[in-house]
Design an enzyme around this catalytic site. Sequence first.
Site, PDB file in Angstrom:
ATOM      1  N   HIS A   4       8.626  -6.591   2.295  1.00  0.00           N
ATOM      2  CA  HIS A   4       7.976  -5.284   2.348  1.00  0.00           C
ATOM      3  C   HIS A   4       6.463  -5.456   2.559  1.00  0.00           C
ATOM      4  O   HIS A   4       5.886  -4.854   3.471  1.00  0.00           O
ATOM      5  CB  HIS A   4       8.267  -4.541   1.039  1.00  0.00           C
ATOM      6  CG  HIS A   4       7.643  -3.201   0.929  1.00  0.00           C
ATOM      7  ND1 HIS A   4       8.331  -2.042   1.173  1.00  0.00           N
ATOM      8  CD2 HIS A   4       6.386  -2.824   0.572  1.00  0.00           C
ATOM      9  CE1 HIS A   4       7.527  -1.012   0.985  1.00  0.00           C
ATOM     10  NE2 HIS A   4       6.343  -1.463   0.610  1.00  0.00           N
ATOM     11  N   GLU A   5       5.840  -6.265   1.726  1.00  0.00           N
ATOM     12  CA  GLU A   5       4.391  -6.468   1.835  1.00  0.00           C
ATOM     13  C   GLU A   5       4.018  -7.209   3.121  1.00  0.00           C
ATOM     14  O   GLU A   5       3.027  -6.877   3.771  1.00  0.00           O
ATOM     15  CB  GLU A   5       3.859  -7.199   0.603  1.00  0.00           C
ATOM     16  CG  GLU A   5       3.973  -6.410  -0.692  1.00  0.00           C
ATOM     17  CD  GLU A   5       3.275  -5.057  -0.663  1.00  0.00           C
ATOM     18  OE1 GLU A   5       2.255  -4.899   0.038  1.00  0.00           O
ATOM     19  OE2 GLU A   5       3.767  -4.143  -1.343  1.00  0.00           O
ATOM     20  N   HIS A   8       3.846  -4.752   5.998  1.00  0.00           N
ATOM     21  CA  HIS A   8       2.575  -4.027   6.070  1.00  0.00           C
ATOM     22  C   HIS A   8       1.526  -4.890   6.774  1.00  0.00           C
ATOM     23  O   HIS A   8       0.836  -4.429   7.686  1.00  0.00           O
ATOM     24  CB  HIS A   8       2.043  -3.690   4.673  1.00  0.00           C
ATOM     25  CG  HIS A   8       2.781  -2.619   3.959  1.00  0.00           C
ATOM     26  ND1 HIS A   8       3.049  -1.383   4.491  1.00  0.00           N
ATOM     27  CD2 HIS A   8       3.299  -2.587   2.693  1.00  0.00           C
ATOM     28  CE1 HIS A   8       3.689  -0.643   3.610  1.00  0.00           C
ATOM     29  NE2 HIS A   8       3.862  -1.358   2.505  1.00  0.00           N
TER      30      HIS A   8
END
Length: 185
Positions: A4-5, A8
Amino acid sequence: MSFHEFSHGYMADKLGDPTPRQSGRLTLNPIAHIDPIGLLMLWILKFGWAKPVPINPLYFKDRRKGVFLVALAGPLSNVLLAIVTRILLVPFGHVPVLAPILYLLYVYNLIFAAFNIIPVPPLDGSKVLWSLLPPREAYVISQYEMYGQVLLLVLVFTGIIGKVMWPLINGLDYFITLLLKPFGV
């Protein structure tokens, strides 16, 4: 959380922002994304967080579009992982050790995607909302960003967040089911 990170950071990097790369966050290595307090809270309260990937929207050609794409990249990465996990459940769904792990990965990714798309700061949904609103309304909402974490904690610890999340989780599950149905998954 690492994927997820990373997502980004990857999106910000692709849009011209070197900040995630310079800060060592353009990696899938979980150690780079661990927030010690967030990890401790995850173990104790079953509610935690990772370190947010730093970005600088001034590097984006279109700031609002860049913020939108970077914010959406995280939850969409969880939906992608849920889809992949659901596909893997077909051949491995009867393997005693693997099946429960795959099922939990599927559910956790749905939960993480649904949770992060809620439009309360500091969640990704607040940045998506900010980028879609007209500038004047976006500015007004940004003035309340400092209260977002308190509001989020109240929603979590009162259980209200579940009333918002479960319809989102069920909707994502239904969407994935419809998406994969033609493939026999």
